[in-house]
Design a protein around this motif. Structure first.
Motif, PDB file in Angstrom:
ATOM      1  N   GLY A 244       2.006 -19.814 -13.812  1.00  0.00           N
ATOM      2  CA  GLY A 244       2.076 -19.316 -12.693  1.00  0.00           C
ATOM      3  C   GLY A 244       2.522 -18.362 -12.519  1.00  0.00           C
ATOM      4  O   GLY A 244       1.931 -17.774 -11.427  1.00  0.00           O
ATOM      5  N   LEU A 245       3.519 -17.868 -13.262  1.00  0.00           N
ATOM      6  CA  LEU A 245       5.046 -16.857 -13.163  1.00  0.00           C
ATOM      7  C   LEU A 245       3.942 -15.393 -13.422  1.00  0.00           C
ATOM      8  O   LEU A 245       3.503 -14.387 -12.584  1.00  0.00           O
ATOM      9  N   LEU A 246       2.814 -15.966 -14.328  1.00  0.00           N
ATOM     10  CA  LEU A 246       2.172 -14.397 -14.300  1.00  0.00           C
ATOM     11  C   LEU A 246       1.061 -14.809 -14.241  1.00  0.00           C
ATOM     12  O   LEU A 246       0.867 -13.585 -12.851  1.00  0.00           O
ATOM     13  N   PHE A 247      -0.250 -15.568 -13.866  1.00  0.00           N
ATOM     14  CA  PHE A 247      -0.518 -15.168 -12.267  1.00  0.00           C
ATOM     15  C   PHE A 247      -0.639 -15.067 -11.059  1.00  0.00           C
ATOM     16  O   PHE A 247      -0.832 -13.710 -11.308  1.00  0.00           O
ATOM     17  N   PHE A 248       0.955 -15.349 -10.455  1.00  0.00           N
ATOM     18  CA  PHE A 248       1.990 -14.377  -9.308  1.00  0.00           C
ATOM     19  C   PHE A 248       1.986 -13.164  -9.942  1.00  0.00           C
ATOM     20  O   PHE A 248       1.905 -12.050  -8.482  1.00  0.00           O
ATOM     21  N   ALA A 249       2.444 -12.627 -10.962  1.00  0.00           N
ATOM     22  CA  ALA A 249       3.023 -11.316 -10.934  1.00  0.00           C
ATOM     23  C   ALA A 249       1.475 -10.650 -10.867  1.00  0.00           C
ATOM     24  O   ALA A 249       1.205  -9.079 -10.892  1.00  0.00           O
ATOM     25  N   THR A 250       0.420 -11.340 -11.870  1.00  0.00           N
ATOM     26  CA  THR A 250      -0.476 -10.336 -11.963  1.00  0.00           C
ATOM     27  C   THR A 250      -2.068  -9.838 -10.495  1.00  0.00           C
ATOM     28  O   THR A 250      -2.050  -8.770 -10.144  1.00  0.00           O
ATOM     29  N   MET A 251      -1.523 -11.458  -9.936  1.00  0.00           N
ATOM     30  CA  MET A 251      -1.937 -11.348  -8.121  1.00  0.00           C
ATOM     31  C   MET A 251      -1.139  -9.814  -7.294  1.00  0.00           C
ATOM     32  O   MET A 251      -1.490  -8.950  -6.919  1.00  0.00           O
ATOM     33  N   GLY A 252      -0.119 -10.017  -7.722  1.00  0.00           N
ATOM     34  CA  GLY A 252       0.471  -9.110  -7.176  1.00  0.00           C
ATOM     35  C   GLY A 252       1.298  -7.808  -7.482  1.00  0.00           C
ATOM     36  O   GLY A 252       0.747  -6.925  -6.421  1.00  0.00           O
ATOM     37  N   TYR A 253       0.352  -8.024  -8.868  1.00  0.00           N
ATOM     38  CA  TYR A 253       0.841  -5.679  -9.094  1.00  0.00           C
ATOM     39  C   TYR A 253      -0.937  -6.003  -9.114  1.00  0.00           C
ATOM     40  O   TYR A 253      -1.052  -3.931  -8.503  1.00  0.00           O
ATOM     41  N   GLY A 254      -1.787  -6.441  -8.235  1.00  0.00           N
ATOM     42  CA  GLY A 254      -3.098  -6.306  -7.894  1.00  0.00           C
ATOM     43  C   GLY A 254      -3.476  -5.045  -6.489  1.00  0.00           C
ATOM     44  O   GLY A 254      -4.066  -4.525  -5.968  1.00  0.00           O
ATOM     45  N   THR A 255      -2.270  -5.128  -5.504  1.00  0.00           N
ATOM     46  CA  THR A 255      -1.813  -4.902  -4.537  1.00  0.00           C
ATOM     47  C   THR A 255      -0.603  -4.257  -3.744  1.00  0.00           C
ATOM     48  O   THR A 255      -0.272  -3.970  -3.130  1.00  0.00           O
ATOM     49  N   VAL A 256      -0.076  -4.098  -5.123  1.00  0.00           N
ATOM     50  CA  VAL A 256       1.515  -2.735  -5.334  1.00  0.00           C
ATOM     51  C   VAL A 256       0.804  -1.148  -4.193  1.00  0.00           C
ATOM     52  O   VAL A 256       1.665  -1.296  -3.938  1.00  0.00           O
ATOM     53  N   THR A 257      -0.328  -1.386  -4.763  1.00  0.00           N
ATOM     54  CA  THR A 257      -0.763   0.239  -3.995  1.00  0.00           C
ATOM     55  C   THR A 257      -1.311  -0.039  -2.790  1.00  0.00           C
ATOM     56  O   THR A 257      -0.720   1.353  -2.120  1.00  0.00           O
ATOM     57  N   THR A 258      -1.290  -0.917  -1.811  1.00  0.00           N
ATOM     58  CA  THR A 258      -1.438  -0.806  -1.200  1.00  0.00           C
ATOM     59  C   THR A 258      -0.835   0.387   0.212  1.00  0.00           C
ATOM     60  O   THR A 258      -0.708   1.366   0.961  1.00  0.00           O
ATOM     61  N   PRO A 259       0.714   0.260   0.106  1.00  0.00           N
ATOM     62  CA  PRO A 259       1.977   0.353   0.574  1.00  0.00           C
ATOM     63  C   PRO A 259       1.513   2.229   0.185  1.00  0.00           C
ATOM     64  O   PRO A 259       2.562   3.145   1.103  1.00  0.00           O
ATOM     65  N   LEU A 260       1.318   1.891  -0.866  1.00  0.00           N
ATOM     66  CA  LEU A 260       1.150   3.654  -1.216  1.00  0.00           C
ATOM     67  C   LEU A 260       0.278   5.046  -1.612  1.00  0.00           C
ATOM     68  O   LEU A 260       0.459   6.173  -1.986  1.00  0.00           O
ATOM     69  N   TRP A 261      -0.981   4.528  -1.314  1.00  0.00           N
ATOM     70  CA  TRP A 261      -2.361   5.037  -0.189  1.00  0.00           C
ATOM     71  C   TRP A 261      -1.811   6.354  -0.002  1.00  0.00           C
ATOM     72  O   TRP A 261      -2.327   7.194   0.226  1.00  0.00           O
ATOM     73  N   PRO A 262      -0.606   6.189   1.413  1.00  0.00           N
ATOM     74  CA  PRO A 262      -0.333   7.894   1.868  1.00  0.00           C
ATOM     75  C   PRO A 262       0.110   8.416   0.962  1.00  0.00           C
ATOM     76  O   PRO A 262      -0.187   9.511   1.624  1.00  0.00           O
ATOM     77  N   LEU A 263       0.177   8.439   0.409  1.00  0.00           N
ATOM     78  CA  LEU A 263       1.908   9.080  -1.150  1.00  0.00           C
ATOM     79  C   LEU A 263       0.421   9.483  -1.483  1.00  0.00           C
ATOM     80  O   LEU A 263       0.965  10.724  -1.996  1.00  0.00           O
ATOM     81  N   TYR A 264      -0.575   8.920  -1.738  1.00  0.00           N
ATOM     82  CA  TYR A 264      -1.580   9.378  -2.946  1.00  0.00           C
ATOM     83  C   TYR A 264      -2.205  10.111  -2.587  1.00  0.00           C
ATOM     84  O   TYR A 264      -3.068  11.388  -2.742  1.00  0.00           O
ATOM     85  N   GLN A 265      -2.354   9.635  -1.084  1.00  0.00           N
ATOM     86  CA  GLN A 265      -3.028  11.005  -0.060  1.00  0.00           C
ATOM     87  C   GLN A 265      -2.566  12.099   0.231  1.00  0.00           C
ATOM     88  O   GLN A 265      -3.589  13.209   0.036  1.00  0.00           O
ATOM     89  N   GLU A 266      -1.652  12.311   0.429  1.00  0.00           N
ATOM     90  CA  GLU A 266      -0.318  13.238   0.533  1.00  0.00           C
ATOM     91  C   GLU A 266      -0.408  14.470  -1.300  1.00  0.00           C
ATOM     92  O   GLU A 266      -0.886  15.577  -1.108  1.00  0.00           O
ATOM     93  N   ARG A 267      -0.466  13.803  -2.253  1.00  0.00           N
ATOM     94  CA  ARG A 267      -0.180  13.809  -2.988  1.00  0.00           C
ATOM     95  C   ARG A 267      -1.129  14.800  -3.484  1.00  0.00           C
ATOM     96  O   ARG A 267      -1.367  16.117  -4.095  1.00  0.00           O
ATOM     97  N   ASP A 268      -2.408  14.291  -3.906  1.00  0.00           N
ATOM     98  CA  ASP A 268      -4.137  14.668  -4.179  1.00  0.00           C
ATOM     99  C   ASP A 268      -4.639  15.414  -3.238  1.00  0.00           C
ATOM    100  O   ASP A 268      -5.896  15.957  -3.598  1.00  0.00           O
ATOM    101  N   GLY A 269      -4.752  14.609  -1.368  1.00  0.00           N
ATOM    102  CA  GLY A 269      -5.502  15.509  -1.045  1.00  0.00           C
ATOM    103  C   GLY A 269      -7.286  15.174  -0.093  1.00  0.00           C
ATOM    104  O   GLY A 269      -7.845  15.746  -0.190  1.00  0.00           O
ATOM    105  N   PHE A 270      -6.793  13.647  -0.427  1.00  0.00           N
ATOM    106  CA  PHE A 270      -8.627  13.008  -0.436  1.00  0.00           C
ATOM    107  C   PHE A 270      -8.174  12.083   0.860  1.00  0.00           C
ATOM    108  O   PHE A 270      -6.838  11.727   1.309  1.00  0.00           O
ATOM    109  N   GLY A 271      -8.926  11.642   1.579  1.00  0.00           N
ATOM    110  CA  GLY A 271      -9.203  10.827   3.154  1.00  0.00           C
ATOM    111  C   GLY A 271      -9.567   9.725   3.119  1.00  0.00           C
ATOM    112  O   GLY A 271      -9.140   8.201   1.386  1.00  0.00           O
ATOM    113  N   PRO A 272      -9.458   8.741   3.360  1.00  0.00           N
ATOM    114  CA  PRO A 272      -9.465   7.024   3.736  1.00  0.00           C
ATOM    115  C   PRO A 272     -10.922   7.027   3.169  1.00  0.00           C
ATOM    116  O   PRO A 272     -10.804   5.475   2.619  1.00  0.00           O
ATOM    117  N   THR A 273     -11.609   7.431   2.773  1.00  0.00           N
ATOM    118  CA  THR A 273     -12.942   7.849   2.104  1.00  0.00           C
ATOM    119  C   THR A 273     -12.782   7.118   0.561  1.00  0.00           C
ATOM    120  O   THR A 273     -12.834   6.486   0.127  1.00  0.00           O
TER     121      THR A 273
END
Length: 410
Positions: free
Chosen positions: A28-57
């Motif tokens: 259960g903990l491995l399942f939880f951690a794996t799924m959590g890792y799958g969405t860890v980037t959600t709040p990070l996209w604005p930082l990646y957009q600023e760093r690499d200069g790409f848009g919402p598409t």
């Protein structure tokens, strides 16, 4: 048509019971951690957009690579644990997760993000069906009381709770700890490594006569019910995918309230509501879950469109709660139906197909929403997508036999 595993024998020795419960917790903990890792980037996209200069598409494209990796793995390797054992495949999944962490950290460019998300999705694809089968089997062997409900509830909580917690933790860690594009991955990389090593404590539950044949195990004589159950999973994951991929964009461009923690909170709200609804209604009949989900589902999409139209954050929060509740109920109804009709010796293969259909729902509607939004606007796109998906959900419920006065025959 398979039968359910026999209940765990009474008088289970204390050491055997402890090992089963410990194994259930580790998976259960491995399942939880794996799924959590799958969405860890959600709040990070604005930082990646600023760093690499790409848009919402490009955000949508990179996000979709996760679903591509998941779906491809479910197609070609989703039932491998039926052949080679649950713990071996879960260990391989944890290793893929750690490998994708390294790609995120060492290959810092758009191609690196695409590759990392692809490998990340592959790890999720191996985990979903395998962990679900393992937890159900451990439950039937005595790891939990009332395995028919407790094990299924635990798997869905690990799945949806992990998806929500990952976004929230990603936002908090990136906001409050130095290295916002490094620290969240170190955290989840360590969690996956520890959980992977702890798999040595998990007893193997795969049938000794390992299954052969098709990688996607459609229960014999129950294809209609099976694929209609998948339609419920697809519509549920369409909600999860839309909120996970587009929350940062909506906050920044429509609601003018950007913030990585807030992004994580909103995704956690959707997933947490979905998981909470399942917990509160864990003893409800499958037909009741499906009916409630069918009523709330179009309402959630309508409220989302109204929130975007009015640029209202409070209304957006309400829409997240309603949509999350509907999606959670539909997902549980579909998953419980698949588990009921699956052949025990091909359980991972049956859940693999269910998750395959579900993850198609996470990817395609998001891509369609992004493409349609550029032509006719976000609000009409949300309304059209919601209408189509509500019809798919209703058809799935009816086809699975969950809309009539009687449950489907066994």
């Amino acid at each position: 048509m398979g039968s359910s595993p026999a209940p765990a024998p009474s008088g289970l020795p204390d050491d055997a019971g402890t090992r089963l419960r410990r194994g259930f917790a580790v998976v259960g903990l491995l399942f939880f951690a794996t799924m959590g890792y799958g969405t860890v980037t959600t709040p990070l996209w604005p930082l990646y957009q600023e760093r690499d200069g790409f848009g919402p598409t490009m955000v949508t494209v990179i996000f979709s690579m996760y679903a591509v990796g998941t779906v491809a793995t479910l197609v070609f390797a989703g039932s491998l644990s039926d052949r080679f054992g649950r713990t071996r495949i879960l260990a391989a999944a944890a290793a893929l997760g750690v490998a994708s962490v390294l790609v995120f950290l060492l290959w810092q460019s758009v191609p690196g993000l695409l590759a990392a998300r692809l490998v990340q999705g592959m790890g999720v694809g191996l985990t979903t069906s395998t962990a679900t089968a393992a937890m159900v089997e451990l439950g039937h062997r005595g790891a939990v009381r009332r395995p028919a409900t407790s094990a299924t509830t635990a798997t869905t909580l690990a799945n949806l709770g992990g998806l929500g917690a990952g976004a929230l933790l990603g936002g908090m860690i990136s906001e409050w700890i130095p290295g916002p594009l490094i620290a969240p991955f170190l955290f989840f990389g360590a969690a996956l490594a520890v959980a992977g090593l702890a798999l040595t404590l998990v007893p193997e539950t795969a049938p000794r006569a390992h299954a052969t044949g098709a990688l996607i195990a459609v229960p014999h004589g129950r294809a209609r019910v099976y694929f209609c159950s998948g339609a419920m999973g697809l519509t549920a994951f369409a909600v999860f995918g839309t909120f996970t991929a587009l929350v940062p964009v909506i906050l920044a461009d429509v609601l003018t309230a950007p913030g990585r923690v807030l992004s994580g909170v909103l995704v956690m709200l959707v997933m947490g509501t979905a998981a909470g609804a399942q917990l509160l209604l864990r003893n409800a009949r499958t037909r009741t879950l499906a009916a409630a989900g069918a009523v709330l589902y179009p309402a959630g999409w309508l409220l989302t469109a109204l929130a975007v139209h009015a640029s209202s954050l409070p209304l957006f929060v309400v829409s997240a709660v309603v949509a999350g509740t509907a999606a959670g109920l539909l997902f549980k109804a579909g998953s419980a139906t698949v588990d009921r009709i699956a052949d025990p010796q091909r359980r991972a293969g049956a859940h693999s197909g269910f998750f395959l259909i579900s993850y198609i729902g996470m990817a395609l509607p998001v891509i369609g929403l992004a493409a349609l939004g550029g032509l006719i606007g976000t609000v009409p796109s949300v309304l059209i997508l919601g209408l189509v998906l509500a019809a798919v959900a209703a058809a799935g419920i009816a086809g699975a036999g969950l809309a009539g006065a009687r449950p489907p025959g066994r």
